[in-house]
Design a protein around this motif. Structure first.
Motif, mmCIF file in Angstrom:
data_model
loop_
_atom_site.group_PDB
_atom_site.id
_atom_site.type_symbol
_atom_site.label_atom_id
_atom_site.label_comp_id
_atom_site.label_asym_id
_atom_site.label_seq_id
_atom_site.Cartn_x
_atom_site.Cartn_y
_atom_site.Cartn_z
ATOM 1 N N SER A 182 0.831 -1.211 0.000
ATOM 2 C CA SER A 182 0.000 0.000 0.000
ATOM 3 C C SER A 182 0.863 1.257 0.000
ATOM 4 C CB SER A 182 -0.935 -0.001 1.213
ATOM 5 O OG SER A 182 -1.862 -1.057 1.124
ATOM 6 N N ARG A 183 1.883 1.284 0.880
ATOM 7 C CA ARG A 183 2.762 2.466 0.936
ATOM 8 C C ARG A 183 3.516 2.650 -0.371
ATOM 9 N NH1 ARG A 183 3.938 1.077 6.537
ATOM 10 N NH2 ARG A 183 5.882 0.079 5.896
ATOM 11 N N ILE A 184 3.980 1.536 -0.952
ATOM 12 C CA ILE A 184 4.724 1.610 -2.212
ATOM 13 C C ILE A 184 3.848 2.185 -3.321
ATOM 14 C CG2 ILE A 184 5.772 0.205 -4.046
ATOM 15 C CD1 ILE A 184 6.707 -1.702 -1.757
ATOM 16 N N MET A 185 2.618 1.699 -3.428
ATOM 17 C CA MET A 185 1.740 2.147 -4.514
ATOM 18 C C MET A 185 1.264 3.580 -4.298
ATOM 19 S SD MET A 185 1.981 -0.177 -6.628
ATOM 20 C CE MET A 185 0.905 0.647 -7.802
ATOM 21 N N ILE A 186 1.013 3.980 -3.052
ATOM 22 C CA ILE A 186 0.619 5.368 -2.797
ATOM 23 C C ILE A 186 1.748 6.312 -3.191
ATOM 24 C CG2 ILE A 186 0.142 7.031 -0.957
ATOM 25 C CD1 ILE A 186 -1.414 4.732 0.463
#
Length: 369
Positions: free
Chosen positions: A299-303
Motif C-alpha cells: 500500500s505504501r509503495i503504490m501510494i
C-alpha cells in the motif's frame, strides 16, 4: 574432461569418498567433487543437430540464480530417497568455450571459435531456440547448444572475464536501455558489490551518468578505484530505513527488490523510475535475521508511486542487441567487473565457498578447466 559437480554419496562406494569435498551452503551440506566427462558423440549429419554446436567449456562461473539451483539439488541428494535421483548434478550459467563440432545448418560459427552464452529474452535469436538462460550445467564441460544461443568473442576479452560476462552484460544493458536514463540525470545503484550492479555502474559511468552507489560493506580505496567517478554511500546492514540526506534520484537500479523497494520509492524524483532484476530470498534457507527490517508494504509503495508518477519495472535478462552492445563497450582499461579468484577443478570446495559464503568477496570467482 575433468569436470566439477555435486555428487550423491549414495551412489559412490566408500573408497571414493576421499575425493568428495564438503561445503556448507545456507545451512545445507554439499558434497562436491571432480568427475570424468568423456567427449560426447556428436553426429553432424543427424537432423537433430542441424542447428547445434558442441562446446568444450574453458571456464565458467556462477551467478546468484545458481545458488538456489545448487541448494535444491543438494537437498534432494541429502533426502535419503535414492528413487529417481541423479548420482551427480552440474551447475553454472555463465561460461566461455570452444566450438568443437557443428551441425550442417550452422552458419554463425566455425570449429575453433570462442563463444559465450546469448541468453536473449523474451525472444530467442531465432525460432529454432528457446529464450532465456542457455544452461544451468556449465560445469559439465561439454555442452550441446543451439547456435542461436551463443555469440562469438575475440581475443580482446580474456577467458576469466568472458566466463562471467553474458548474464551481467546482457541484463545491465537491458536495464539501462529500458529506463531511458541520459546525461544530466542522477542514478542510484543498490547492493553495489553484486556483479550485476558492477556491470550497471560500469555502463552508467561510460555514459557520463551522475552515479551514486550504495553498499552495506566498507570499500577499500583500491575497490573504489574500480568505480572511479561514482559517489559512495555506506549504510548499516541493521538500518531499518535509509538516511533522508542521501537525496533523490531519477533512476534506481536494484538487484534485490525484496530488500530495497519500500525505501527506494521514497528516494525517487517525480517521474522517477525504479528497475529490478532479482530478489534475495529465492529459497527459505537464504533468509537472514536482518531481512525482517526490509518488509515491503504494498500500500505504501503504490501510494508513493501514484503521488509521484513513478514507474516500477521488472527486468529479465535482455536482448541479443543488449549483449552485443555490452561486448562493444568492453575495454581492458575499464572492465565491467573484477576477478576475485581463478581456481582449478581440484578446488571445487573453495570455489563454492568463495562464490557464496565469503561476504567480503569483491568480484567473480572463476572455475578454469
Amino acid at each position: 574432461m575433468k569436470a566439477v559437480a555435486l555428487v550423491n554419496k549414495n551412489f559412490f562406494n566408500k573408497k571414493n569418498n576421499n575425493n568428495i569435498y564438503n561445503v556448507n551452503l545456507s545451512g545445507v551440506n554439499l558434497n562436491c567433487g571432480v568427475v570424468d566427462i568423456p567427449k560426447p558423440h556428436f553426429d553432424n549429419k543427424h537432423y537433430k543437430n542441424d542447428n547445434y554446436v558442441l562446446i568444450r567449456v574453458l571456464s565458467f562461473s556462477c551467478n546468484y540464480r545458481d545458488k538456489g539451483i545448487i541448494l535444491k539439488s543438494a537437498l534432494r541428494m541429502n533426502s535419503g530417497n535414492t528413487y529417481n535421483q541423479m548420482p551427480v548434478s552440474f551447475f553454472g550459467s555463465d561460461f566461455v568455450g570452444i566450438v568443437e563440432e557443428i551441425g550442417k545448418n550452422v552458419s554463425r560459427f566455425n570449429i575453433g571459435d570462442r563463444v559465450i552464452p546469448n541468453c536473449s529474452y523474451p525472444k530467442a535469436d531465432n525460432d529454432t531456440a528457446a529464450p532465456g538462460v542457455v544452461t544451468n550445467e556449465a560445469s559439465k564441460g561439454w555442452l550441446r547448444i543451439n547456435e542461436a544461443k551463443l555469440i562469438a568473442i575475440d581475443d580482446s576479452m580474456d577467458d576469466d572475464i568472458a566466463a562471467g560476462f553474458s548474464i551481467g552484460g546482457q541484463t545491465s544493458e537491458s536495464m539501462i536501455r529500458r529506463t531511458h536514463i541520459h546525461e544530466g540525470q542522477k542514478a542510484l545503484v543498490l547492493s553495489a558489490r553484486s556483479n550485476t550492479s558492477l556491470f550497471i555502474i560500469n555502463g552508467l559511468l561510460k555514459r557520463n551518468i551522475d552515479t551514486t552507489i550504495m553498499s552495506t560493506t566498507d570499500w577499500s580505496s583500491e575497490e573504489l578505484s574500480i568505480v572511479n567517478g561514482a559517489h559512495y554511500i555506506k549504510i548499516s546492514r541493521n538500518s531499518k530505513c535509509w538516511p533522508d540526506d542521501i537525496g533523490k534520484f531519477d533512476v534506481i537500479f536494484d538487484p534485490f527488490f525484496d530488500l530495497h523497494l519500500s525505501d527506494a520509492v521514497k528516494h525517487l524524483n517525480i517521474n522517477g523510475r525504479y528497475i529490478t532484476c532479482g530478489y534475495k530470498n529465492q529459497h527459505d534457507n537464504f533468509k537472514e535475521s536482518t531481512d525482517y527490517l526490509h518488509e515491503n508494504n504494498l500500500s505504501r509503495i503504490m501510494i508513493q508511486s501514484m503521488i509521484n508518477n513513478l514507474s516500477i519495472m521488472g527486468n529479465c535478462i535482455g536482448t541479443t542487441e543488449d549483449l552485443k552492445r555490452a561486448i562493444s563497450k568492453y575495454s581492458r582499461s575499464m572492465k565491467p567487473f573484477r576477478i576475485y579468484d581463478t581456481l582449478s577443478s581440484e578446488s571445487i570446495d573453495k570455489f563454492i565457498n568463495e562464490t557464496y559464503n565469503l561476504r567480503q568477496r569483491f568480484g567473480k570467482v572463476i572455475m578454469k578447466y
